[in-house]
Design an enzyme around this catalytic site. Structure first.
Site, short mmCIF file in Angstrom:
data_model
loop_
_atom_site.label_atom_id
_atom_site.label_comp_id
_atom_site.label_asym_id
_atom_site.label_seq_id
_atom_site.Cartn_x
_atom_site.Cartn_y
_atom_site.Cartn_z
N LYS A 114 7.51 -29.61 -17.07
CA LYS A 114 7.19 -28.79 -15.89
C LYS A 114 5.75 -29.00 -15.40
O LYS A 114 5.50 -28.97 -14.20
CB LYS A 114 7.42 -27.31 -16.19
CG LYS A 114 8.90 -26.95 -16.29
CD LYS A 114 9.12 -25.48 -16.55
CE LYS A 114 10.59 -25.23 -16.84
NZ LYS A 114 10.87 -23.84 -17.16
N THR A 142 -2.60 -18.58 -29.88
CA THR A 142 -3.84 -19.27 -29.52
C THR A 142 -4.44 -18.53 -28.33
O THR A 142 -4.01 -18.71 -27.18
CB THR A 142 -3.52 -20.73 -29.12
OG1 THR A 142 -2.65 -21.29 -30.10
CG2 THR A 142 -4.77 -21.57 -28.98
P1 NDP Z 1 5.86 -23.62 -24.35
O1 NDP Z 1 6.11 -24.65 -25.39
O2 NDP Z 1 5.14 -23.98 -23.11
O3 NDP Z 1 5.05 -22.36 -25.02
C1 NDP Z 1 5.46 -21.85 -26.25
C2 NDP Z 1 4.74 -20.53 -26.54
O4 NDP Z 1 5.29 -20.00 -27.75
C3 NDP Z 1 3.24 -20.66 -26.77
O5 NDP Z 1 2.62 -19.51 -26.28
C4 NDP Z 1 3.14 -20.72 -28.31
O6 NDP Z 1 1.91 -20.26 -28.80
C5 NDP Z 1 4.23 -19.77 -28.68
N1 NDP Z 1 4.78 -19.99 -30.03
C6 NDP Z 1 5.56 -21.02 -30.44
N2 NDP Z 1 5.93 -20.83 -31.72
C7 NDP Z 1 5.35 -19.67 -32.13
C8 NDP Z 1 5.36 -18.94 -33.35
N3 NDP Z 1 6.02 -19.38 -34.43
N4 NDP Z 1 4.67 -17.79 -33.43
C9 NDP Z 1 4.00 -17.34 -32.33
N5 NDP Z 1 3.95 -17.97 -31.15
C10 NDP Z 1 4.62 -19.13 -31.05
O7 NDP Z 1 7.31 -23.02 -24.03
P2 NDP Z 1 7.80 -22.34 -22.67
O8 NDP Z 1 6.74 -21.39 -22.24
O9 NDP Z 1 8.27 -23.36 -21.71
O10 NDP Z 1 9.10 -21.54 -23.15
C11 NDP Z 1 8.97 -20.35 -23.92
C12 NDP Z 1 10.35 -19.72 -24.15
O11 NDP Z 1 10.92 -19.30 -22.93
C13 NDP Z 1 11.36 -20.66 -24.79
O12 NDP Z 1 12.14 -19.90 -25.69
C14 NDP Z 1 12.21 -21.11 -23.62
O13 NDP Z 1 13.53 -21.48 -24.00
C15 NDP Z 1 12.22 -19.83 -22.80
N6 NDP Z 1 12.50 -20.05 -21.36
C16 NDP Z 1 13.61 -19.47 -20.82
C17 NDP Z 1 13.91 -19.63 -19.48
C18 NDP Z 1 15.13 -18.97 -18.94
O14 NDP Z 1 15.51 -19.28 -17.79
N7 NDP Z 1 15.76 -18.07 -19.66
C19 NDP Z 1 13.05 -20.42 -18.58
C20 NDP Z 1 11.88 -20.97 -19.24
C21 NDP Z 1 11.64 -20.79 -20.59
P3 NDP Z 1 0.63 -21.25 -28.94
O15 NDP Z 1 0.05 -21.39 -27.56
O16 NDP Z 1 -0.25 -20.53 -29.89
O17 NDP Z 1 1.18 -22.53 -29.50
#
Ligand code: NDP
Length: 262
Positions: free
Chosen positions: A65, A151
């Protein structure tokens, strides 16, 4: 026949083709909608080939994206604010980009009859999904949006980017391990549940509604909210809502979601 597709990596799990084909059937639009697996280092070539072969529109999903945003010639306001794009089309030789994730979430929340106006909202996570939803939640009337991330610097840079677009909603950041206080709604936009990891919600954090953006997988976030007797929803409604908004951007017609079941 119009040609659409969703591009991602991985992509096999995507439910977008099923959703767009149902919209097309309902609105009598002749279209095809495929899944395209782009190599991690080959996103730009993949989308250029698609439009060179007379493709009409693309949805973009994880992890492309932000790359899609960078390739666009023309962006909608909500895509500029998000710095992430999930909907592409070509117009007069220029690549246009929009972000319909936030509209999808806001529509899904309204469909649940959960109010956003004047509400205090906590979002867990500061990735691409959070980027897409903050401005639409603010435009829907949220009084305060607190972004909690593992983070913290990532949450702070998100607020720096978005604050220029948001006037009447207070934006705050907090570390994920410092959660406390009362919120009208908490939205899980981390990908923790995708990897089977969970986030523990402390007892000092209280909330009235819980929305999990992920769908189709067990979620400890939803389990914890249910244990507290709080209304919950998973991200299927948001997925359908963002698809409906993209369908409208491309075809100028809004599907009637009340008669469709996925
Ligand atoms: P990104 O990879 O861009 O971001 C992931 C986020 O999750 C970051 O803030 C990361 O933190 C955090 N994270 C990951 N693992 C952990 C953990 N174990 N503990 C705490 N924090 C964690 O993903 P997206 O933002 O694109 O997507 C996020 C979610 O939203 C996904 O589940 C995706 O499937 C869902 N989604 C659903 C949509 C829908 O239409 N229903 C549309 C878009 C997304 P850090 O920055 O510290 O790494």
């Amino acid at each position: 026949m119009k040609q659409f597709a969703v591009v991602g990596n991985p992509i096999a799990h995507s439910r977008s083709p099923e959703i767009h084909v149902a919209f097309a059937k309902q609105t009598h639009i002749d279209l095809s909608y495929d899944r395209i697996l782009a190599p991690l280092d080959g996103f730009e070539t993949t989308i250029k080939d698609f439009f060179a072969n007379r493709g009409d529109g693309l949805n973009i999903t994880v992890p492309f994206k932000e790359e899609a945003f960078a390739l666009c010639d023309v962006l909608t306001e909500r895509a500029k604010a998000a710095r992430a794009v999930n909907t592409l089309w070509m117009q007069n030789g220029q690549l246009h980009g929009d972000n319909t994730d936030g509209a999808g979430l806001v529509n899904a929340i309204h469909a649940l009859s959960w109010s956003l106006n004047n509400r205090r909202i906590l979002i867990l996570g500061a990735g691409g999904a959070t980027r897409g939803v903050v401005l639409p939640l603010a435009s829907a009337g949220a009084k305060e949006i607190v972004i909690a991330n593992r983070t913290v610097a990532r949450a702070e840079s998100l607020v720096d980017d978005l604050s220029a677009f948001i006037k009447n909603t207070e934006l705050q950041t907090i570390a994920l391990d410092q959660l406390t206080g009362h919120f009208d709604m908490i939205i899980n936009a981390t990908s923790a549940s995708l990897s089977g990891e969970g986030i523990t919600l402390p007892e000092t954090l209280t909330f009235d509604h819980a929305y999990e953006m992920a769908y189709g997988k067990p979620s400890s976030f939803i389990d914890q909210a249910k244990e507290r007797g709080v209304p919950t929803a998973d991200g299927l409604g948001m997925l359908i809502g963002q698809a409906a908004e993209a369908f409208y951007v491309w075809n100028g017609l809004r599907p009637n979601l009340s008669t469709l079941h996925f």
